[in-house]
Design a protein around this motif. Structure first.
Motif, PDB file in Angstrom:
ATOM      1  N   ALA A 130      -4.226  -9.756  -4.599  1.00 41.41           N
ATOM      2  CA  ALA A 130      -2.671  -9.504  -5.439  1.00 41.41           C
ATOM      3  C   ALA A 130      -2.500  -7.895  -5.934  1.00 41.41           C
ATOM      4  O   ALA A 130      -1.407  -7.555  -5.777  1.00 41.41           O
ATOM      5  CB  ALA A 130      -2.776 -10.185  -6.833  1.00 41.41           C
ATOM      6  N   MET A 131      -3.457  -7.100  -6.098  1.00 44.31           N
ATOM      7  CA  MET A 131      -3.291  -5.862  -6.673  1.00 44.31           C
ATOM      8  C   MET A 131      -2.800  -4.979  -5.401  1.00 44.31           C
ATOM      9  O   MET A 131      -2.283  -4.142  -5.443  1.00 44.31           O
ATOM     10  CB  MET A 131      -4.495  -5.193  -7.207  1.00 44.31           C
ATOM     11  N   ALA A 132      -3.171  -5.599  -3.964  1.00 39.00           N
ATOM     12  CA  ALA A 132      -3.044  -4.893  -2.751  1.00 39.00           C
ATOM     13  C   ALA A 132      -1.511  -4.858  -2.789  1.00 39.00           C
ATOM     14  O   ALA A 132      -0.710  -3.857  -2.419  1.00 39.00           O
ATOM     15  CB  ALA A 132      -3.753  -5.472  -1.534  1.00 39.00           C
ATOM     16  N   VAL A 133      -0.889  -6.178  -3.127  1.00 35.28           N
ATOM     17  CA  VAL A 133       0.499  -6.005  -2.940  1.00 35.28           C
ATOM     18  C   VAL A 133       1.218  -5.270  -3.949  1.00 35.28           C
ATOM     19  O   VAL A 133       2.062  -4.683  -3.799  1.00 35.28           O
ATOM     20  CB  VAL A 133       0.699  -7.840  -3.056  1.00 35.28           C
ATOM     21  N   PHE A 134       0.669  -5.448  -5.262  1.00 34.47           N
ATOM     22  CA  PHE A 134       1.333  -4.651  -6.304  1.00 34.47           C
ATOM     23  C   PHE A 134       1.243  -3.114  -5.798  1.00 34.47           C
ATOM     24  O   PHE A 134       2.446  -2.136  -6.060  1.00 34.47           O
ATOM     25  CB  PHE A 134       0.616  -4.775  -7.526  1.00 34.47           C
ATOM     26  N   ALA A 135       0.152  -2.631  -5.291  1.00 38.34           N
ATOM     27  CA  ALA A 135      -0.012  -1.264  -4.526  1.00 38.34           C
ATOM     28  C   ALA A 135       0.863  -0.908  -3.747  1.00 38.34           C
ATOM     29  O   ALA A 135       1.200   0.273  -3.521  1.00 38.34           O
ATOM     30  CB  ALA A 135      -1.485  -0.938  -4.186  1.00 38.34           C
ATOM     31  N   PHE A 136       1.361  -1.765  -2.927  1.00 37.03           N
ATOM     32  CA  PHE A 136       2.329  -1.683  -1.663  1.00 37.03           C
ATOM     33  C   PHE A 136       3.531  -1.170  -2.500  1.00 37.03           C
ATOM     34  O   PHE A 136       4.232   0.016  -2.188  1.00 37.03           O
ATOM     35  CB  PHE A 136       2.565  -2.667  -1.328  1.00 37.03           C
ATOM     36  N   GLY A 137       3.985  -1.810  -3.504  1.00 35.00           N
ATOM     37  CA  GLY A 137       5.055  -1.084  -4.251  1.00 35.00           C
ATOM     38  C   GLY A 137       5.011   0.184  -4.846  1.00 35.00           C
ATOM     39  O   GLY A 137       5.986   1.179  -4.880  1.00 35.00           O
TER      40      GLY A 137
END
Length: 510
Positions: A130-137
């Protein structure tokens, strides 16, 4: 509810907010020309946004508790989207600044709210992904922002750098309204009275800090009386804010969360991360533009592959994050980013557009191994009820680090260029054989092309331009190398973290 739909919903809002900051920085010269403002006046387009953004960031938890996290998030995205339209349509600079302040206030809460929602929406074993998705932004948006901003500005108009937020904002509002729900503790929370003193002090010290960082180099830092006064108000309001927030029973920003060792170390590291990434993102395109003569769009294209590296790294870190001690991942990320920064310190004036392609991609890959593990470690020992407050502080520290990184990088470029110029002049004075020989060679060539009477003056001018280019080159080398050393020092700080089991939820989560 499928947590990945929630992740996509909140990531859209975060991506839009971070992307807008990067896009606007590229469009500044065009905004200045269109609105009949100087370049110095146009920088307030960035500063006004960042000040409003910084004030709202740590206060977002109170507003989320008061109005409900979902309602507050939808309101913030709506405000951000509507104000983006008025930014693009602004006919004068004052109206643009007013719209940017409102936009910054709307965008300030998007990152901490999105992060808190993600952390609570996923089970422990999927929190790294989930944090990898947030890190994308957070990581990819600043990288592709200059490229996209340059293309929109050159192809259409700087106004489309703001209009692009409108369709993204509409989709984000629809998805958040449909998929995001408030947890029970938010719905049943007893909200304390608004901390007016804390909010006022927060606005003063963050505003003073941002203005000093933005305008300090232009006005010779503490050589300017107004900067000394701003620094006085900064220190006074900051100390008062710390004392007030620590002693008050229900402060706007609960600083007692720093008693958690991992969170305190995480805030230090995320600030260092902000310094490293934002200084590099700022300096590398400047190198291509100021020394190699690239356009803003071309420089953005050359630096853009960092985003490819980050995209490649996100799935890997999402998988490893639940299996490997985050401290090892952090060590790898900071070491690789530091080594690439040292490699950038070997640049010269003969490099081509693809010379640094591989190290640029690798830096983006390394960034993936920094942001997600820092978050895992910083939040791993907190209760769910602490995450909202912690997220506001955590993101504020990253933004402050980024502002400091940009300001320090710009100051170092100016000061070190002057220093290297003096060193070169001392090593090769005008009376030296090498200088006279070089001027003679150029004058001989120019004399055959133009008026021989002016050839010597023109030759000296060319030699001076070469001297300036070499001095500025070494200034860029200094910044790259010092960024690398900062990353290496961060590795030591990583091992002050207390071990958090991979995939563990925040303390007390169910």
């Amino acid at each position: 509810m499928n947590p990945w739909l929630i992740a996509t919903s909140v990531m859209l809002a975060t991506f839009m907010e971070v992307l807008d900051t990067a896009i606007a920085s590229v469009a500044l010269p065009y905004i200045a020309g269109s609105l009949s403002a100087s370049n110095d006046e146009a920088t307030w387009v960035l500063t006004s946004y960042l000040v409003a953004n910084a004030v709202i960031l740590p206060a977002s938890n109170w507003f989320a508790l008061k109005f409900g996290r979902k309602n507050f998030l939808v309101s913030c995205v709506t405000i951000f989207t509507i104000s983006s339209f008025f930014c693009g349509a602004a006919p004068t600079l004052p109206l643009m600044l007013l719209a940017r302040i409102i936009q910054g206030a709307g965008g300030g809460a998007l990152q901490p709210l999105s992060q808190a929602i993600l952390l609570e929406s996923f089970p422990p074993e999927k929190r790294g992904a989930a944090m990898a998705v947030f890190a994308f932004g957070v990581v990819v948006a600043p990288v592709i922002g200059p490229t996209l901003g340059g293309w929109l500005t050159d192809t259409y108009s700087w106004r489309y750098a703001f209009y692009i937020n409108i369709p993204v904002g509409i989709v984000a509002v629809v998805m958040i309204s449909r998929f995001v729900k408030d947890p029970p503790y938010i719905a049943n929370a007893k909200v304390p009275p608004f901390d007016n003193i804390g909010f006022g002090l927060l606005a003063v010290w963050t505003g003073c800090l941002q203005v000093i960082l933005d305008k300090g180099q232009e006005d010779d830092w503490f050589g300017a009386v107004w900067i000394r006064w701003a620094a006085f108000f900064l220190v006074t309001s900051f100390v008062w804010f710390l004392v007030h927030s620590w002693r008050k029973k229900n402060p706007l920003v609960n600083l007692r969360i720093f008693k958690d060792w991992n969170f305190a170390i995480g805030c230090c590291l995320i600030a260092m991360f902000g310094v490293s990434i934002y200084s590099t993102i700022t300096v590398l395109p400047l190198f291509y533009q100021e020394l190699l003569g690239y356009t803003a769009f071309t420089a953005g294209l050359v630096a853009g592959p960092r985003g490819i590296g980050s995209i490649l790294g996100m799935p890997i870190i999402g998988w490893l994050g639940n299996k490997v001690d985050p401290r090892y991942l952090l060590t790898f990320g900071f070491l690789v980013f530091g080594l690439c920064s040292i490699y950038f310190g070997n640049v010269d004036l003969d490099i081509g557009p693809t010379t640094l392609l591989i190290p640029i991609v690798i830096t983006g890959f390394a960034l993936s191994f920094v942001f997600v593990p820092i978050t895992t470690q910083a939040y791993g020992t907190l209760h769910n009820e602490q995450i909202g407050n912690a997220s506001g502080i955590f993101n504020l520290m990253r933004n402050i680090g980024g502002s400091i990184g940009i300001s320090v990088a710009q100051t170092l470029l100016t000061r070190r260029a002057d220093s290297h110029q003096n060193e070169i002049l001392n090593y090769v004075p005008r009376s030296s054989y090498y200088y006279q020989q070089r001027v003679g060679q150029i004058a001989s060539y120019l004399g055959r092309q133009t008026n021989p009477a002016n050839a010597t003056a023109a030759a000296r001018s060319q030699v001076y331009q070469q001297l300036n280019a070499q001095a500025l080159l070494w200034a860029f080398v200094d910044v790259f190398r010092w960024t690398g050393l900062l990353c290496f020092s961060a590795v030591a700080l990583v091992w002050l973290f207390r071990k958090v089991k991979p995939g563990r939820a925040p303390a007390g989560a169910h």
